[in-house]
Design a protein around this motif. Structure first.
Motif, PDB file in Angstrom:
ATOM      1  N   SER A   1      -2.724  14.725   6.730  1.00  0.00           N
ATOM      2  CA  SER A   1      -2.335  15.838   5.865  1.00  0.00           C
ATOM      3  C   SER A   1      -0.862  15.799   5.474  1.00  0.00           C
ATOM      4  O   SER A   1      -0.389  16.664   4.728  1.00  0.00           O
ATOM      5  N   THR A   2      -0.121  14.807   5.975  1.00  0.00           N
ATOM      6  CA  THR A   2       1.304  14.697   5.672  1.00  0.00           C
ATOM      7  C   THR A   2       1.522  14.210   4.242  1.00  0.00           C
ATOM      8  O   THR A   2       0.823  13.309   3.768  1.00  0.00           O
ATOM      9  N   LEU A   3       2.489  14.794   3.572  1.00  0.00           N
ATOM     10  CA  LEU A   3       2.869  14.329   2.244  1.00  0.00           C
ATOM     11  C   LEU A   3       3.343  12.885   2.340  1.00  0.00           C
ATOM     12  O   LEU A   3       4.267  12.584   3.098  1.00  0.00           O
ATOM     13  N   ARG A   4       2.717  12.011   1.579  1.00  0.00           N
ATOM     14  CA  ARG A   4       3.082  10.592   1.617  1.00  0.00           C
ATOM     15  C   ARG A   4       4.201  10.330   0.615  1.00  0.00           C
ATOM     16  O   ARG A   4       3.974   9.929  -0.528  1.00  0.00           O
ATOM     17  N   GLU A   5       5.410  10.579   1.087  1.00  0.00           N
ATOM     18  CA  GLU A   5       6.586  10.424   0.228  1.00  0.00           C
ATOM     19  C   GLU A   5       6.717   8.988  -0.252  1.00  0.00           C
ATOM     20  O   GLU A   5       7.115   8.725  -1.391  1.00  0.00           O
ATOM     21  N   TYR A   6       6.385   8.047   0.627  1.00  0.00           N
ATOM     22  CA  TYR A   6       6.393   6.623   0.290  1.00  0.00           C
ATOM     23  C   TYR A   6       5.061   6.032   0.706  1.00  0.00           C
ATOM     24  O   TYR A   6       4.647   6.167   1.860  1.00  0.00           O
ATOM     25  N   ALA A   7       4.405   5.339  -0.205  1.00  0.00           N
ATOM     26  CA  ALA A   7       3.028   4.902   0.016  1.00  0.00           C
ATOM     27  C   ALA A   7       2.892   3.922   1.171  1.00  0.00           C
ATOM     28  O   ALA A   7       1.867   3.915   1.867  1.00  0.00           O
ATOM     29  N   HIS A   8       3.911   3.098   1.398  1.00  0.00           N
ATOM     30  CA  HIS A   8       3.783   2.036   2.390  1.00  0.00           C
ATOM     31  C   HIS A   8       4.627   2.265   3.651  1.00  0.00           C
ATOM     32  O   HIS A   8       4.672   1.411   4.523  1.00  0.00           O
ATOM     33  N   THR A   9       5.295   3.417   3.714  1.00  0.00           N
ATOM     34  CA  THR A   9       6.148   3.715   4.865  1.00  0.00           C
ATOM     35  C   THR A   9       5.854   5.125   5.352  1.00  0.00           C
ATOM     36  O   THR A   9       6.126   6.099   4.655  1.00  0.00           O
ATOM     37  N   ARG A  10       5.322   5.224   6.550  1.00  0.00           N
ATOM     38  CA  ARG A  10       5.011   6.536   7.125  1.00  0.00           C
ATOM     39  C   ARG A  10       6.304   7.183   7.638  1.00  0.00           C
ATOM     40  O   ARG A  10       7.265   6.480   7.974  1.00  0.00           O
ATOM     41  N   PRO A  11       6.363   8.504   7.715  1.00  0.00           N
ATOM     42  CA  PRO A  11       7.556   9.157   8.274  1.00  0.00           C
ATOM     43  C   PRO A  11       7.872   8.627   9.675  1.00  0.00           C
ATOM     44  O   PRO A  11       6.982   8.491  10.523  1.00  0.00           O
ATOM     45  N   ASP A  12       9.133   8.329   9.895  1.00  0.00           N
ATOM     46  CA  ASP A  12       9.540   7.727  11.169  1.00  0.00           C
ATOM     47  C   ASP A  12       9.191   8.593  12.371  1.00  0.00           C
ATOM     48  O   ASP A  12       8.894   8.077  13.453  1.00  0.00           O
ATOM     49  N   ARG A  13       9.247   9.902  12.195  1.00  0.00           N
ATOM     50  CA  ARG A  13       8.968  10.765  13.347  1.00  0.00           C
ATOM     51  C   ARG A  13       7.532  10.585  13.823  1.00  0.00           C
ATOM     52  O   ARG A  13       7.262  10.618  15.030  1.00  0.00           O
TER      53      ARG A  13
ATOM     54  N   GLY B   1       9.635   0.093  15.062  1.00  0.00           N
ATOM     55  CA  GLY B   1      10.200  -0.294  13.768  1.00  0.00           C
ATOM     56  C   GLY B   1      10.221   0.881  12.808  1.00  0.00           C
ATOM     57  O   GLY B   1       9.186   1.283  12.285  1.00  0.00           O
ATOM     58  N   LEU B   2      11.399   1.439  12.572  1.00  0.00           N
ATOM     59  CA  LEU B   2      11.551   2.613  11.707  1.00  0.00           C
ATOM     60  C   LEU B   2      11.957   2.183  10.296  1.00  0.00           C
ATOM     61  O   LEU B   2      12.618   1.150  10.134  1.00  0.00           O
ATOM     62  N   GLY B   3      11.591   2.982   9.271  1.00  0.00           N
ATOM     63  CA  GLY B   3      11.776   2.497   7.913  1.00  0.00           C
ATOM     64  C   GLY B   3      12.387   3.423   6.891  1.00  0.00           C
ATOM     65  O   GLY B   3      12.721   2.992   5.788  1.00  0.00           O
ATOM     66  N   GLN B   4      12.552   4.706   7.219  1.00  0.00           N
ATOM     67  CA  GLN B   4      12.961   5.646   6.174  1.00  0.00           C
ATOM     68  C   GLN B   4      14.407   5.485   5.714  1.00  0.00           C
ATOM     69  O   GLN B   4      14.735   5.874   4.583  1.00  0.00           O
ATOM     70  N   THR B   5      15.279   4.929   6.541  1.00  0.00           N
ATOM     71  CA  THR B   5      16.658   4.724   6.082  1.00  0.00           C
ATOM     72  C   THR B   5      16.668   3.819   4.846  1.00  0.00           C
ATOM     73  O   THR B   5      17.414   4.058   3.891  1.00  0.00           O
ATOM     74  N   ASP B   6      15.842   2.792   4.860  1.00  0.00           N
ATOM     75  CA  ASP B   6      15.780   1.887   3.702  1.00  0.00           C
ATOM     76  C   ASP B   6      15.170   2.582   2.488  1.00  0.00           C
ATOM     77  O   ASP B   6      15.648   2.423   1.357  1.00  0.00           O
ATOM     78  N   GLU B   7      14.131   3.356   2.698  1.00  0.00           N
ATOM     79  CA  GLU B   7      13.475   4.035   1.586  1.00  0.00           C
ATOM     80  C   GLU B   7      14.429   5.014   0.900  1.00  0.00           C
ATOM     81  O   GLU B   7      14.498   5.076  -0.336  1.00  0.00           O
ATOM     82  N   TYR B   8      15.162   5.793   1.692  1.00  0.00           N
ATOM     83  CA  TYR B   8      16.087   6.756   1.092  1.00  0.00           C
ATOM     84  C   TYR B   8      17.240   6.054   0.384  1.00  0.00           C
ATOM     85  O   TYR B   8      17.731   6.533  -0.647  1.00  0.00           O
ATOM     86  N   ALA B   9      17.671   4.916   0.912  1.00  0.00           N
ATOM     87  CA  ALA B   9      18.733   4.165   0.245  1.00  0.00           C
ATOM     88  C   ALA B   9      18.250   3.640  -1.103  1.00  0.00           C
ATOM     89  O   ALA B   9      18.952   3.755  -2.119  1.00  0.00           O
TER      90      ALA B   9
ATOM     91  N   GLY C   1      20.819   9.995  11.463  1.00  0.00           N
ATOM     92  CA  GLY C   1      20.996  10.932  12.575  1.00  0.00           C
ATOM     93  C   GLY C   1      19.697  11.170  13.316  1.00  0.00           C
ATOM     94  O   GLY C   1      19.679  11.301  14.544  1.00  0.00           O
ATOM     95  N   ALA C   2      18.592  11.224  12.571  1.00  0.00           N
ATOM     96  CA  ALA C   2      17.279  11.402  13.207  1.00  0.00           C
ATOM     97  C   ALA C   2      16.921  10.192  14.057  1.00  0.00           C
ATOM     98  O   ALA C   2      16.336  10.327  15.144  1.00  0.00           O
ATOM     99  N   VAL C   3      17.265   9.004  13.592  1.00  0.00           N
ATOM    100  CA  VAL C   3      17.022   7.781  14.377  1.00  0.00           C
ATOM    101  C   VAL C   3      17.806   7.834  15.681  1.00  0.00           C
ATOM    102  O   VAL C   3      17.286   7.516  16.754  1.00  0.00           O
ATOM    103  N   ASP C   4      19.063   8.231  15.595  1.00  0.00           N
ATOM    104  CA  ASP C   4      19.884   8.345  16.802  1.00  0.00           C
ATOM    105  C   ASP C   4      19.262   9.327  17.798  1.00  0.00           C
ATOM    106  O   ASP C   4      19.231   9.074  19.001  1.00  0.00           O
ATOM    107  N   GLN C   5      18.745  10.445  17.294  1.00  0.00           N
ATOM    108  CA  GLN C   5      18.092  11.429  18.150  1.00  0.00           C
ATOM    109  C   GLN C   5      16.845  10.840  18.817  1.00  0.00           C
ATOM    110  O   GLN C   5      16.596  11.059  20.009  1.00  0.00           O
ATOM    111  N   MET C   6      16.070  10.084  18.077  1.00  0.00           N
ATOM    112  CA  MET C   6      14.875   9.458  18.650  1.00  0.00           C
ATOM    113  C   MET C   6      15.240   8.446  19.733  1.00  0.00           C
ATOM    114  O   MET C   6      14.575   8.364  20.773  1.00  0.00           O
ATOM    115  N   LEU C   7      16.292   7.688  19.492  1.00  0.00           N
ATOM    116  CA  LEU C   7      16.756   6.748  20.514  1.00  0.00           C
ATOM    117  C   LEU C   7      17.170   7.494  21.777  1.00  0.00           C
ATOM    118  O   LEU C   7      16.869   7.055  22.896  1.00  0.00           O
ATOM    119  N   ALA C   8      17.850   8.616  21.606  1.00  0.00           N
ATOM    120  CA  ALA C   8      18.261   9.426  22.756  1.00  0.00           C
ATOM    121  C   ALA C   8      17.041   9.944  23.513  1.00  0.00           C
ATOM    122  O   ALA C   8      17.010   9.928  24.759  1.00  0.00           O
TER     123      ALA C   8
END
Length: 331
Positions: free
Chosen positions: A170-182, A203-211, A224-231
């Motif tokens: 049910s998540t909005l698919r902002e990018y067809a080939h990259t799921r939300p990192d969370r 393997g996280l991907g949204q930083t590239d998509e937003y760039a 920042g969200a990636v850093d939080q996930m690493l923590a």
């Protein structure tokens, strides 16, 4: 890995030019309040508090070109498939020149480990980008691999997995080939809690998509969200028997991006700076040497053998595998 994240932001924090340009950062005032400081060390700590308060204190960071400490991909293309292939195979294959869905002919480190009796069935990969089944050659390797919008295996008693699948569907698919990192992170963390793999790739991907979308504000927020996930992941391993004080993190990216503001959203072999990357290591076998400020050159292809050595083994396949990176591990 977090896809396509520049060394510039890792070591210098938010870029003042991009942060002040409404075409890249629509709400410049809010973003400046969140990320800007005239001091580079303050800026980078605001963006990556875990990286700079924990990894820098207890591990190692490579790639601050201000000090001549350089990290690069060895492949000439500076795009994702060649970058990830180099990372996991230890070699740069010039015939892998695109992101096409082609099964990788080379054995990768995860596959090699999964075939060893002491690792078999205890190696897993969770990725946001759905091309990883080809990069890691899922059919041949037999890895536990969940990529893109793959559902999680779920039986009638698998309450968490069924709930995850409903949310993902049910998540909005902002990018067809990259799921939300969370979502990728939550799936990986739940797997780690239940099955305790010896090796886990996230393997996280949204930083590239937003760039690529030209949204510097979202690129920074996702970092920042990636850093939080690493923590969160580090907290899990340090509070879990079997992982505590026995786990090593290797954190890096698959390619860089353009150095000039006009090209920051792009990357390929003809974009200046796109081959420039960074890496960080944290764990009981990693000397606490912090940010590396001595001149030197490291390549992504050196990480495969470095990771194998950390695990107490030696990685090889049909192509030459690059040797371990300098700095090494505690003896």
């Amino acid at each position: 890995t977090t896809d396509g994240f520049r060394w510039q932001e890792v070591f210098q924090g938010a870029d003042s030019v991009l942060l002040s340009d409404p075409s890249y950062t629509p709400d410049t005032q809010t973003m400046k309040h969140m990320y800007w400081s005239p001091d580079a060390e303050t800026r980078r700590s605001r963006l990556f508090p875990f990286l700079w308060n924990v990894v820098a204190a207890e591990g190692q960071l490579y790639g601050n070109r201000k000090y001549g400490n350089k990290v690069n991909v060895a492949n000439p293309y500076a795009i994702s498939y060649p970058g990830y292939s180099e990372l996991f195979t230890g070699s740069a294959d010039w015939t892998l020149f695109s992101n096409a869905r082609r099964e990788n002919p080379h054995r990768n480190l995860l596959e090699y480990l999964n075939r060893r009796p002491d690792f078999r069935g205890r190696v897993a990969a969770f990725t946001s980008w759905d091309v990883f089944p080809y990069i890691l050659n899922e059919r041949r390797s037999g890895l536990v691999l969940n990529s893109g919008y793959d559902s999680l295996p779920a039986s009638d008693s698998s309450t968490w997995e069924r709930a995850f699948n409903r949310v993902q569907d049910s998540t909005l698919r902002e990018y067809a080939h990259t799921r939300p990192d969370r979502l990728t992170f939550e799936a990986a963390l739940d797997y780690a809690k239940k099955y305790h793999p010896r090796v886990l790739y996230l393997g996280l991907g949204q930083t590239d998509e937003y760039a690529h979308s030209g949204r510097y504000d979202l690129y920074l927020q996702q970092a920042g969200a990636v850093d939080q996930m690493l923590a969160e992941l580090w907290h899990f391993v340090q509070t879990t028997e079997g992982y505590r004080n026995r786990t090593t993190f290797v954190i890096t990216t698959d390619h860089g991006r353009g150095t000039r503001p006009a090209q920051w959203s792009s990357h390929h072999g003809l974009v200046e700076g796109a081959s420039q990357t960074w890496m960080a290591l944290l764990g009981p076998s990693i000397p606490a040497a912090g940010e590396q400020r001595q001149p030197g050159q490291v390549y992504t292809r050196q990480l495969a053998q470095t990771m194998a050595e950390i695990l107490g083994t030696h990685f090889s396949h049909s192509s030459p595998v690059a040797g371990v990176m300098p700095g090494g591990r505690k003896q």
